[in-house]
Write a protein that holds these residues in place. Structure first.
Motif, PDB file in Angstrom:
ATOM      1  N   ALA A   1      -2.009  -5.932   0.907  1.00 27.82           N
ATOM      2  CA  ALA A   1      -2.898  -4.834   0.558  1.00 27.82           C
ATOM      3  C   ALA A   1      -2.075  -3.696  -0.016  1.00 27.82           C
ATOM      4  O   ALA A   1      -0.906  -3.542   0.308  1.00 27.82           O
ATOM      5  CB  ALA A   1      -3.661  -4.364   1.789  1.00 27.82           C
ATOM      6  N   GLY A   2      -2.700  -2.885  -0.839  1.00 29.40           N
ATOM      7  CA  GLY A   2      -2.023  -1.751  -1.453  1.00 29.40           C
ATOM      8  C   GLY A   2      -2.900  -0.514  -1.488  1.00 29.40           C
ATOM      9  O   GLY A   2      -4.120  -0.588  -1.352  1.00 29.40           O
ATOM     10  N   ILE A   3      -2.255   0.620  -1.664  1.00 28.79           N
ATOM     11  CA  ILE A   3      -2.933   1.918  -1.740  1.00 28.79           C
ATOM     12  C   ILE A   3      -2.378   2.649  -2.949  1.00 28.79           C
ATOM     13  O   ILE A   3      -1.183   2.599  -3.225  1.00 28.79           O
ATOM     14  CB  ILE A   3      -2.667   2.751  -0.465  1.00 28.79           C
ATOM     15  CG1 ILE A   3      -3.163   2.035   0.779  1.00 28.79           C
ATOM     16  CG2 ILE A   3      -3.311   4.126  -0.575  1.00 28.79           C
ATOM     17  CD1 ILE A   3      -2.744   2.705   2.074  1.00 28.79           C
ATOM     18  N   ARG A   4      -3.247   3.379  -3.642  1.00 26.02           N
ATOM     19  CA  ARG A   4      -2.809   4.173  -4.780  1.00 26.02           C
ATOM     20  C   ARG A   4      -3.507   5.523  -4.729  1.00 26.02           C
ATOM     21  O   ARG A   4      -4.707   5.615  -4.509  1.00 26.02           O
ATOM     22  CB  ARG A   4      -3.152   3.448  -6.084  1.00 26.02           C
ATOM     23  CG  ARG A   4      -2.788   4.245  -7.291  1.00 26.02           C
ATOM     24  CD  ARG A   4      -3.153   3.528  -8.586  1.00 26.02           C
ATOM     25  NE  ARG A   4      -2.106   3.825  -9.523  1.00 26.02           N
ATOM     26  CZ  ARG A   4      -1.331   2.958 -10.113  1.00 26.02           C
ATOM     27  NH1 ARG A   4      -1.501   1.687  -9.896  1.00 26.02           N
ATOM     28  NH2 ARG A   4      -0.387   3.344 -10.935  1.00 26.02           N
ATOM     29  N   GLN A   5      -2.734   6.601  -4.904  1.00 27.83           N
ATOM     30  CA  GLN A   5      -3.267   7.958  -5.024  1.00 27.83           C
ATOM     31  C   GLN A   5      -2.561   8.594  -6.206  1.00 27.83           C
ATOM     32  O   GLN A   5      -1.382   8.923  -6.112  1.00 27.83           O
ATOM     33  CB  GLN A   5      -3.018   8.761  -3.732  1.00 27.83           C
ATOM     34  CG  GLN A   5      -3.426  10.215  -3.809  1.00 27.83           C
ATOM     35  CD  GLN A   5      -4.926  10.392  -3.995  1.00 27.83           C
ATOM     36  OE1 GLN A   5      -5.717   9.659  -3.439  1.00 27.83           O
ATOM     37  NE2 GLN A   5      -5.299  11.346  -4.812  1.00 27.83           N
ATOM     38  N   GLY A   6      -3.261   8.731  -7.313  1.00 22.33           N
ATOM     39  CA  GLY A   6      -2.603   9.192  -8.529  1.00 22.33           C
ATOM     40  C   GLY A   6      -1.535   8.190  -8.932  1.00 22.33           C
ATOM     41  O   GLY A   6      -1.795   7.000  -9.027  1.00 22.33           O
ATOM     42  N   LYS A   7      -0.297   8.670  -9.114  1.00 18.33           N
ATOM     43  CA  LYS A   7       0.806   7.779  -9.481  1.00 18.33           C
ATOM     44  C   LYS A   7       1.595   7.284  -8.272  1.00 18.33           C
ATOM     45  O   LYS A   7       2.529   6.517  -8.417  1.00 18.33           O
ATOM     46  CB  LYS A   7       1.751   8.505 -10.439  1.00 18.33           C
ATOM     47  CG  LYS A   7       1.128   8.771 -11.793  1.00 18.33           C
ATOM     48  CD  LYS A   7       2.129   9.422 -12.713  1.00 18.33           C
ATOM     49  CE  LYS A   7       1.521   9.676 -14.075  1.00 18.33           C
ATOM     50  NZ  LYS A   7       2.481  10.305 -14.986  1.00 18.33           N
ATOM     51  N   VAL A   8       1.227   7.732  -7.076  1.00 20.85           N
ATOM     52  CA  VAL A   8       1.911   7.286  -5.865  1.00 20.85           C
ATOM     53  C   VAL A   8       1.274   5.972  -5.410  1.00 20.85           C
ATOM     54  O   VAL A   8       0.060   5.889  -5.253  1.00 20.85           O
ATOM     55  CB  VAL A   8       1.823   8.343  -4.739  1.00 20.85           C
ATOM     56  CG1 VAL A   8       2.496   7.841  -3.470  1.00 20.85           C
ATOM     57  CG2 VAL A   8       2.441   9.653  -5.191  1.00 20.85           C
TER      58      VAL A   8
END
Length: 166
Positions: free
Chosen positions: A1-8
């Protein structure tokens, strides 16, 4: 699983928690930062009491890439490690920030600073010395009380240079 917030970005996210009625123990959290580095933590969340605690480590963090992904450019390069044991309580972001307390340690290895043409003149022992290309180690143990961070002693070392301060 992955998480993305903007470019982070974070990938290989693993999370394990147990609890009931808003009172949880987070026994394991880990992820790999897209910019480089690993985060591992554990903690507690008592949602009805708005009380939270986290004990974690971020290691081998590519500081330049992380700052760039946060939109801050690359003013610092190096490999960072952050150990932190923090607590907070409150029902709003402002209340959580104001109640933040705990301690930790920030270390940056092979640190390169962009745009530092001279060393600060107010630090004894380094006046008139050239700016090193790379600092071997910057170390800042810190405490947090009521949202205010106090780091002491901050130490920085490079070939021919050792500095210590607050």
């Amino acid at each position: 699983a992955g998480i993305r917030q903007g470019k982070v970005r974070a990938r290989d996210v693993q999370f394990a928690a147990q609890g009931l009625r808003g009172d949880y123990k987070i026994s394991a959290f880990s992820c790999i930062l897209g910019s480089g580095g690993v985060i591992k933590a554990e903690g507690t969340a008592n949602v009805p009491a708005s009380a939270y605690a986290v004990n974690g480590t971020a290691s081998d963090v590519n500081l330049g890439a992380l700052l760039e992904s946060l939109g801050k450019g690359r003013p610092v390069e190096g490999s960072a490690r952050l150990d932190a044991d923090l607590r907070m309580n409150g029902k709003s972001a402002a209340a959580l920030q104001k109640s933040l307390s705990g301690s930790g340690l920030l270390e940056i290895r092979q640190m390169r600073l962009k745009g530092l043409p001279t060393l600060p003149a107010n630090v004894p022992g380094i006046v008139g010395k050239p700016v090193p290309d790379t600092f071997d180690l910057a170390r800042a143990p810190f405490t947090v009380k009521n949202g205010d961070i106090h780091a002491s002693p901050v130490t920085v070392s490079a070939t021919g240079l050792n500095a210590r301060g607050q």
